[in-house]
Design an enzyme around this catalytic site. Structure first.
Site: not given
Ligand code: UD1
Length: 339
Positions: A126, A150, A154
């Site tokens: 990842s 996590y 990895k």
């Molecule tokens: C998250 C994990 C990362 C993991 C990846 C797997 C965290 C801090 N990081 O990454 O370690 O490898 O998932 O796919 O958990 N967002 C919203 N609302 C939501 C969910 C997300 O606004 O309900 C935003 C987040 O702030 C971010 C973006 O969407 O800017 C993507 O979020 P997410 O899908 O959780 O992925 P990562 O943060 O990149």
């Protein structure tokens, strides 16, 4: 290419899509999965998509005897290893379980491989193994680090494989660091299917779109990005699956071990995702802006040029394909459960 591949975690989200891509590329595939985070009907769906019976061992990678049995029952040529726990938040609450499944499970698998004389492995890593950076796009040579258990598992997984490889020059590995998988197979028969409230953006939006959740919470709109919301490198799960096939093809053809990013090299914001998903499902999806989520970065996207140069792999699908296929899958699945 031909050969028999052991696909651990082959009933899961990325694993099931990789199953389809491997079969299409001409491989025989044996799935090992404990269905801890997969639905029981996935193998039947894979049979519909591929038109061929699925060979399945329902077992846990922690069960050494069961893993060894798979290598006795089939003449395996290489392994694609997905079976692991993957929720960042949960990994902070039950770190030992994460280390056990993700690291001990991997060690069990590598030992069974070695004992059976199988030395080729493609490993599901990842982009979370990169240390926090503001230098995008992120190349494979960027400093490594971890901010969750996590991520640690990895990173350890990568190191366990490279340590093993250092002891015996028959080992060949493809370590694939992926960014944010999204979308589903065109058939709408398989896709991401979280059993709880999702933490990640795409499955959350999907649940809002089918009305299982009321609205999207956007975690902050004051980041230093064009629209203030977080930017990530979303990659279509079938492009990701095909990246695994390319990595495996290279190893099967006698190629060297490699560590590559699988991403698009492009960043999309939360608002971009919401707009594309709203187009896909035909209505403006509701959202509200909430405070930032602890630990989130403003921006995160990869440099995929090494995978292109080394494996000849390139993404073929865009953001609208990700959202459209996700919607086709989730709406069909939701209608099926309702009716
Ligand atoms: C998250 C994990 C990362 C993991 C990846 C797997 C965290 C801090 N990081 O990454 O370690 O490898 O998932 O796919 O958990 N967002 C919203 N609302 C939501 C969910 C997300 O606004 O309900 C935003 C987040 O702030 C971010 C973006 O969407 O800017 C993507 O979020 P997410 O899908 O959780 O992925 P990562 O943060 O990149």
């Amino acid at each position: 290419m031909s050969g028999t591949i052991l696909l651990t975690g082959g009933a899961g989200y990325i694993g099931s899509h990789t199953y389809v891509a491997l079969k299409r590329a001409g491989y025989e595939v044996v799935i090992l999965d404990n269905f801890a985070n997969a639905r029981d009907d996935v193998p039947d769906r894979l049979e519909v998509i591929t038109g061929a019976p699925v060979t399945l061992h329902r077992a846990d990678v922690l069960d050494k005897a069961a893993v060894a049995e798979v290598f006795r029952a089939h003449k395996i040529d290489a392994v694609v290893h997905f079976a692991a726990k993957k929720a960042v938040g949960e990994s902070q609450k039950i770190p030992l379980e994460y280390i056990e499944t993700n690291c001990t499970g991997l060690v069990n698998l590598l030992m069974a491989m070695r004992d059976a004389g199988v030395f080729k492995i493609v490993f599901s890593s990842s982009a979370t193994v990169y240390a926090e950076t503001e230098d995008w796009p992120i190349p494979e040579s960027a400093p490594l680090g971890y901010a969750s258990t996590y991520a640690l598992t990895k990173l350890m997984g990568e190191q366990i494989i490279t340590q093993a490889a250092g002891s015996d020059d028959r080992w060949r590995h493809g370590i694939l660091r992926y960014f944010n998988p999204a979308g589903a197979h065109d058939s709408a028969l398989i896709g991401e299917d979280p059993q709880d409230i999702p933490n990640n953006l795409m499955p959350y939006i999907a649940k809002v779109a089918v009305g299982e959740l009321p609205e999207l919470n956007i975690f902050g709109n004051d980041y230093p990005t064009p629209d203030g919301t977080g930017v990530r490198d979303y990659i279509h799960v079938m492009d990701l699956a095909e990246g695994h096939v390319k990595s495996l093809d290279a190893l099967m053809a006698g190629g060297d071990s490699h560590i590559v990013n699988l991403g698009t090299g492009k960043g999309y914001s939360v608002m971009d995702m919401l707009a594309s998903y709203s187009r896909a499902c035909g209505r403006d999806l509701p959202y509200k802006v909430t405070p930032r989520r602890a630990g989130d970065l403003a921006c995160y996207y990869g440099d995929p040029s090494k995978a292109r140069a080394l494996l000849g792999w390139e993404v073929a699908r865009d953001l609208d394909d990700m959202c459209q296929t996700s919607w086709n899958w989730i709406s069909r699945r939701s209608n099926m459960r309702a009716g």
